[in-house]
Design an enzyme around this catalytic site. Structure first.
Site, PDB file in Angstrom:
ATOM      1  N   TYR A 119       0.845  -1.211   0.000  1.00  0.00           N
ATOM      2  CA  TYR A 119       0.000   0.000   0.000  1.00  0.00           C
ATOM      3  C   TYR A 119       0.880   1.262   0.000  1.00  0.00           C
ATOM      4  CZ  TYR A 119      -3.557  -3.361   1.640  1.00  0.00           C
ATOM      5  OH  TYR A 119      -4.403  -4.423   1.786  1.00  0.00           O
ATOM      6  N   ASP A 132     -13.063  -5.163   2.298  1.00  0.00           N
ATOM      7  CA  ASP A 132     -13.197  -5.317   0.849  1.00  0.00           C
ATOM      8  C   ASP A 132     -13.978  -6.540   0.373  1.00  0.00           C
ATOM      9  OD1 ASP A 132     -11.371  -3.316   1.330  1.00  0.00           O
ATOM     10  OD2 ASP A 132      -9.833  -4.086  -0.010  1.00  0.00           O
ATOM     11  N   TRP A 136      -3.817   6.031   2.969  1.00  0.00           N
ATOM     12  CA  TRP A 136      -5.195   5.523   3.076  1.00  0.00           C
ATOM     13  C   TRP A 136      -5.895   6.237   4.233  1.00  0.00           C
ATOM     14  CZ3 TRP A 136      -2.526   2.603  -0.241  1.00  0.00           C
ATOM     15  CH2 TRP A 136      -3.231   1.815  -1.158  1.00  0.00           C
ATOM     16  N   GLU A 141      -0.837  -7.326   9.240  1.00  0.00           N
ATOM     17  CA  GLU A 141      -2.055  -6.638   8.796  1.00  0.00           C
ATOM     18  C   GLU A 141      -3.276  -7.280   9.463  1.00  0.00           C
ATOM     19  OE1 GLU A 141      -2.538  -6.826   4.563  1.00  0.00           O
ATOM     20  OE2 GLU A 141      -4.152  -5.338   4.522  1.00  0.00           O
TER      21      GLU A 141
HETATM   22  C1  DGY Z   1      -6.641  -2.788  -1.520  1.00  0.00           C
HETATM   23  O1  DGY Z   1      -5.991  -2.382  -2.479  1.00  0.00           O
HETATM   24  O2  DGY Z   1      -6.706  -3.973  -1.188  1.00  0.00           O
HETATM   25  C2  DGY Z   1      -7.302  -1.828  -0.668  1.00  0.00           C
HETATM   26  O3  DGY Z   1      -7.908  -2.429   0.415  1.00  0.00           O
HETATM   27  C3  DGY Z   1      -8.298  -1.015  -1.443  1.00  0.00           C
HETATM   28  O4  DGY Z   1      -8.538   0.093  -0.691  1.00  0.00           O
END
Ligand code: DGY
Length: 418
Positions: free
Chosen positions: A29, A159, A33, A383
């Site tokens: 990431y 998600d 965010w 995570e």
């Molecule tokens: C991802 O890329 O998995 C994120 O959770 C999207 O925000």
């Protein structure tokens, strides 16, 4: 001399720190965010309160003219993430995604302010109008008779949760074409959403891009619109904290109080009697998702008591060695390692635990805290975690897991860092 876990948590946060904002984790990431950043601010506040305010200020630098605070802000180009600025096509400066994320910022702003009111006053005065504009955006564009909806599973932050399966099945993926994901080169594909999920995620992004992220159009005809217990409880809670900030600053709080009353009256409609729990509700079809998840238990965080929810909370807690799983382990859809379909997330535990504590369920709150602490002691700042054996999953060296260790799980959480 080996480092203490507190020291390691601070080092993890420093390692992801870009100066004015913090990556959730390097690699997987590579941008800012929304709710990750708010959790980062909560963690920073335990040892550097100025840095906590800077984190929130940078988050709000990405606020849209219509008040939305996007779920990702692409401060600078990074080749390693998909979908990037081009796929979102928002044409904003800085480039961002076209959806939001759970609004924990007002709640954490209030907590950070309370930890040091003297230095925080001028920061809160500037943040308050921005928080208010964001909450107004929710009320205008994500409110269905007091229930708070998401227009994309990514907006919920959860998600690939089973909450979305029924609504996702109706998303047309015929125009998606080919694309290449980057997440599965960073993390074992079994711990990530499936290919079918990703096609649908991309189809919903394409629908937003096609109408220029026109909220009226997406409200009427968007491919996905689901009332979410997570979003509903989190906004309710955030409105309570925003109202307290308004009172503290001598601002009028009547508008916010009105939202709270409407939300409180609407929430019983998310109770699914068949499930015996708070459930997601598809606005397009009127169907419940039939999914008991960790978000079903954010009612205490939202300030709502519910003895039936408590009975279910106890059942699920007793069913796994490392609570609290993101999906009911008694459900056939439970997958212990797959992202939001089973794993335990420390930051959700924090929200549930805060709510339990505040509503007087001290035993349950303390048990959740100590089991979260034992997960982090065993498996580091992952995570998320497998609730059955406590193994780490997803990305490692994760900001929000380090942050909640410092702010909530650590035995030293009440001590100021030296
Ligand atoms: C991802 O890329 O998995 C994120 O959770 C999207 O925000």
């Amino acid at each position: 001399m080996s480092l203490t876990i507190d020291q390691k948590a601070r080092a993890t946060m420093h390692g992801n720190d870009q100066g004015t904002y913090t990556l959730p984790t390097n690699g997987l990431y590579p941008y800012q965010w929304n709710w990750d950043s708010a959790f980062a601010a909560l963690g920073f506040a335990t040892f550097d309160v100025n840095r906590a305010w800077v984190e929130l200020e940078t988050l709000f630098s990405g606020q849209w003219d219509n008040g939305m605070v996007p779920h990702i802000i692409f401060h600078r180009e990074s080749a390693g993430y998909f979908p990037g600025p081009r796929e979102w096509g928002t044409k904003t400066v800085p480039p961002t995604s076209g959806i939001s994320q759970p609004p924990v910022a007002a709640t954490f702003t209030r907590a950070i302010y309370a930890s040091d009111p003297a230095s925080g006053r001028s920061r809160v005065e500037k943040l308050f109008p921005r928080l208010l504009r964001w909450h107004r955006w929710f009320w205008r564009h994500r409110n269905e008779d007091g229930l708070i909806v998401v227009n994309h599973p990514w907006e919920s932050g959860r998600d690939n949760a089973p909450e979305w399966d029924e609504a996702m099945a109706n998303v047309d993926t015929s125009g998606v074409g080919t694309y290449s994901r980057n997440d599965t080169s960073h993390v074992d594909p079994h711990m990530r959403p499936s290919k079918e999920d990703y096609d649908r995620f991309m189809a919903i992004v394409a629908a937003g891009r096609a109408c220029g992220w026109d909220e009226e159009e997406l409200t009427r005809n968007g491919p996905f619109r689901v009332a979410d217990p997570g979003m509903s409880f989190i906004l309710l809670r955030a409105n309570r904290d925003l109202m307290a900030l308004a009172e503290e600053l001598g601002e009028d709080s009547g508008e916010i109080e009105g939202w709270i009353r409407i939300q409180e009256a609407a929430l019983p409609r998310l109770w699914n009697p068949q499930l015996n729990g708070y459930d997601a509700l598809n606005i397009r079809t009127g169907n419940f998702a039939g999914s008991m998840s960790s978000a079903s238990f954010l009612n205490w965080y939202g300030g709502i008591e519910n003895p039936q929810a408590m009975a279910e909370f106890r059942r699920i807690t007793a069913a796994v060695p490392f609570a609290f799983p993101s999906h009911d382990p008694a459900s056939p859809r439970f997958e212990a390692f797959r992202y939001w379909r089973g794993p335990t997330w420390g930051m959700i535990n924090t929200l549930i635990g805060m709510g339990l504590e505040e509503m007087g369920h001290h035993g349950e709150a303390e048990a959740l805290r100590t089991s979260t602490a034992s997960l982090i002691e065993k498996s580091g700042f992952a995570e998320y975690f497998n609730p059955m054996d406590g193994q780490p999953a997803g990305g490692m060296d994760f900001t929000w897991t380090a942050a909640i260790w410092l702010a909530w799980a650590s035995p030293n959480r009440h001590r100021k860092a030296g």
